[in-house]
Design a protein around this motif. Structure first.
Motif, PDB file in Angstrom:
ATOM      1  N   GLN A  12      -5.257 -20.725  23.312  1.00  0.00           N
ATOM      2  CA  GLN A  12      -5.223 -21.607  24.464  1.00  0.00           C
ATOM      3  C   GLN A  12      -6.611 -21.704  25.102  1.00  0.00           C
ATOM      4  N   ALA A  13      -6.823 -22.766  25.819  1.00  0.00           N
ATOM      5  CA  ALA A  13      -8.088 -22.948  26.522  1.00  0.00           C
ATOM      6  C   ALA A  13      -8.339 -21.752  27.444  1.00  0.00           C
ATOM      7  N   GLY A  14      -9.571 -21.269  27.415  1.00  0.00           N
ATOM      8  CA  GLY A  14      -9.934 -20.104  28.209  1.00  0.00           C
ATOM      9  C   GLY A  14      -9.845 -18.789  27.461  1.00  0.00           C
ATOM     10  N   ASP A  15      -9.170 -18.797  26.325  1.00  0.00           N
ATOM     11  CA  ASP A  15      -9.033 -17.578  25.519  1.00  0.00           C
ATOM     12  C   ASP A  15     -10.329 -17.246  24.796  1.00  0.00           C
ATOM     13  N   SER A  16     -10.347 -16.049  24.246  1.00  0.00           N
ATOM     14  CA  SER A  16     -11.453 -15.601  23.394  1.00  0.00           C
ATOM     15  C   SER A  16     -10.928 -15.377  21.984  1.00  0.00           C
ATOM     16  N   LEU A  17     -11.825 -15.457  21.035  1.00  0.00           N
ATOM     17  CA  LEU A  17     -11.462 -15.244  19.637  1.00  0.00           C
ATOM     18  C   LEU A  17     -12.697 -14.729  18.909  1.00  0.00           C
ATOM     19  N   ARG A  18     -12.491 -13.807  17.990  1.00  0.00           N
ATOM     20  CA  ARG A  18     -13.605 -13.320  17.181  1.00  0.00           C
ATOM     21  C   ARG A  18     -13.370 -13.685  15.727  1.00  0.00           C
ATOM     22  N   LEU A  19     -14.319 -14.392  15.174  1.00  0.00           N
ATOM     23  CA  LEU A  19     -14.287 -14.716  13.760  1.00  0.00           C
ATOM     24  C   LEU A  19     -15.086 -13.671  12.981  1.00  0.00           C
ATOM     25  N   SER A  20     -14.654 -13.438  11.763  1.00  0.00           N
ATOM     26  CA  SER A  20     -15.355 -12.515  10.884  1.00  0.00           C
ATOM     27  C   SER A  20     -15.711 -13.224   9.588  1.00  0.00           C
ATOM     28  N   CYS A  21     -16.729 -12.708   8.937  1.00  0.00           N
ATOM     29  CA  CYS A  21     -17.147 -13.248   7.643  1.00  0.00           C
ATOM     30  C   CYS A  21     -17.536 -12.064   6.768  1.00  0.00           C
ATOM     31  N   ALA A  22     -16.731 -11.808   5.761  1.00  0.00           N
ATOM     32  CA  ALA A  22     -17.014 -10.723   4.823  1.00  0.00           C
ATOM     33  C   ALA A  22     -18.008 -11.220   3.778  1.00  0.00           C
ATOM     34  N   ALA A  23     -19.113 -10.522   3.653  1.00  0.00           N
ATOM     35  CA  ALA A  23     -20.165 -10.916   2.717  1.00  0.00           C
ATOM     36  C   ALA A  23     -20.235  -9.922   1.565  1.00  0.00           C
ATOM     37  N   SER A  24     -20.359 -10.422   0.364  1.00  0.00           N
ATOM     38  CA  SER A  24     -20.426  -9.543  -0.795  1.00  0.00           C
ATOM     39  C   SER A  24     -21.279 -10.182  -1.894  1.00  0.00           C
ATOM     40  N   GLY A  25     -21.640  -9.389  -2.858  1.00  0.00           N
ATOM     41  CA  GLY A  25     -22.362  -9.912  -4.003  1.00  0.00           C
ATOM     42  C   GLY A  25     -23.790  -9.438  -4.111  1.00  0.00           C
ATOM     43  N   ARG A  26     -24.346  -8.979  -3.022  1.00  0.00           N
ATOM     44  CA  ARG A  26     -25.701  -8.448  -3.055  1.00  0.00           C
ATOM     45  C   ARG A  26     -26.041  -7.785  -1.743  1.00  0.00           C
ATOM     46  N   THR A  27     -27.208  -7.197  -1.676  1.00  0.00           N
ATOM     47  CA  THR A  27     -27.710  -6.663  -0.418  1.00  0.00           C
ATOM     48  C   THR A  27     -28.250  -7.809   0.415  1.00  0.00           C
ATOM     49  N   PHE A  28     -27.853  -7.829   1.691  1.00  0.00           N
ATOM     50  CA  PHE A  28     -28.175  -8.987   2.506  1.00  0.00           C
ATOM     51  C   PHE A  28     -29.414  -8.823   3.381  1.00  0.00           C
ATOM     52  N   SER A  29     -30.073  -7.700   3.263  1.00  0.00           N
ATOM     53  CA  SER A  29     -31.336  -7.552   3.965  1.00  0.00           C
ATOM     54  C   SER A  29     -32.283  -8.644   3.468  1.00  0.00           C
ATOM     55  N   GLY A  30     -32.882  -9.362   4.404  1.00  0.00           N
ATOM     56  CA  GLY A  30     -33.731 -10.473   4.014  1.00  0.00           C
ATOM     57  C   GLY A  30     -33.045 -11.814   4.161  1.00  0.00           C
ATOM     58  N   TYR A  31     -31.744 -11.772   4.423  1.00  0.00           N
ATOM     59  CA  TYR A  31     -30.989 -13.004   4.610  1.00  0.00           C
ATOM     60  C   TYR A  31     -30.893 -13.360   6.086  1.00  0.00           C
ATOM     61  N   ILE A  32     -30.817 -14.649   6.335  1.00  0.00           N
ATOM     62  CA  ILE A  32     -30.397 -15.185   7.618  1.00  0.00           C
ATOM     63  C   ILE A  32     -28.936 -15.589   7.454  1.00  0.00           C
ATOM     64  N   MET A  33     -28.095 -15.159   8.379  1.00  0.00           N
ATOM     65  CA  MET A  33     -26.680 -15.492   8.355  1.00  0.00           C
ATOM     66  C   MET A  33     -26.385 -16.421   9.521  1.00  0.00           C
ATOM     67  N   GLY A  34     -25.551 -17.399   9.269  1.00  0.00           N
ATOM     68  CA  GLY A  34     -25.281 -18.367  10.320  1.00  0.00           C
ATOM     69  C   GLY A  34     -23.828 -18.762  10.410  1.00  0.00           C
ATOM     70  N   TRP A  35     -23.491 -19.342  11.547  1.00  0.00           N
ATOM     71  CA  TRP A  35     -22.168 -19.924  11.774  1.00  0.00           C
ATOM     72  C   TRP A  35     -22.329 -21.403  12.088  1.00  0.00           C
ATOM     73  N   PHE A  36     -21.472 -22.188  11.500  1.00  0.00           N
ATOM     74  CA  PHE A  36     -21.408 -23.625  11.724  1.00  0.00           C
ATOM     75  C   PHE A  36     -19.957 -23.992  12.009  1.00  0.00           C
ATOM     76  N   ARG A  37     -19.760 -25.204  12.483  1.00  0.00           N
ATOM     77  CA  ARG A  37     -18.406 -25.720  12.617  1.00  0.00           C
ATOM     78  C   ARG A  37     -18.406 -27.223  12.343  1.00  0.00           C
ATOM     79  N   GLN A  38     -17.236 -27.696  11.965  1.00  0.00           N
ATOM     80  CA  GLN A  38     -17.069 -29.129  11.748  1.00  0.00           C
ATOM     81  C   GLN A  38     -15.726 -29.551  12.319  1.00  0.00           C
ATOM     82  N   ALA A  39     -15.804 -30.398  13.328  1.00  0.00           N
ATOM     83  CA  ALA A  39     -14.601 -30.943  13.948  1.00  0.00           C
ATOM     84  C   ALA A  39     -14.179 -32.203  13.202  1.00  0.00           C
ATOM     85  N   PRO A  40     -12.913 -32.575  13.300  1.00  0.00           N
ATOM     86  CA  PRO A  40     -12.441 -33.774  12.606  1.00  0.00           C
ATOM     87  C   PRO A  40     -13.253 -34.997  12.994  1.00  0.00           C
ATOM     88  N   GLY A  41     -13.742 -35.702  11.990  1.00  0.00           N
ATOM     89  CA  GLY A  41     -14.480 -36.926  12.239  1.00  0.00           C
ATOM     90  C   GLY A  41     -15.900 -36.739  12.715  1.00  0.00           C
TER      91      GLY A  41
END
Length: 121
Positions: A12-41
């Protein structure tokens, strides 16, 4: 590199939420990690980024002060804490990884599959 975003849902509006992203496949030191979103349209929108190595962060003005990006090196997990959610935050949220880039980059090498966040009024 595999990225798996999860934690989305219906809130609901006003609530909080935490998203997670599990990363695997290599060591991520040296990486930039980001979050994006795409709304309909709408185009994909950059939200925040973090340096995996030293934890420096960078935010889009639209979410600065309301969203917070962080990472847990031991768990290889990226987070996005979202507070004071609004219906306009409804979107599919994606995590991404970029090797050797800058915090302000929008051109990422790897993408997760996305998790849907729906904010009801």
């Amino acid at each position: 590199v595999q990225l798996q975003a999860y934690g989305g849902g219906l809130v609901q509006a006003g609530d909080s939420l935490r998203l997670s992203c599990a990363a695997s496949g290599r060591t991520f030191s040296g990486y930039i990690m980001g979050w994006f979103r795409q709304a309909p349209g709408k185009e994909r929108e950059f939200l925040a980024s973090i340096s995996w190595r030293d934890g420096r962060t960078y935010y889009a003005d639209s979410v600065k002060g309301r969203f917070s990006i962080s990472r847990d090196n031991a768990k290889n997990t990226l987070y996005l804490q979202m507070n004071s959610l609004e219906p306009e935050d409804t979107a599919v949220y994606y995590c991404a990884a970029d090797w050797g880039g800058f915090l302000s980059t929008r051109d990422y090498d790897y993408w997760g599959q996305g998790t849907l966040v729906t904010v009801s009024s």
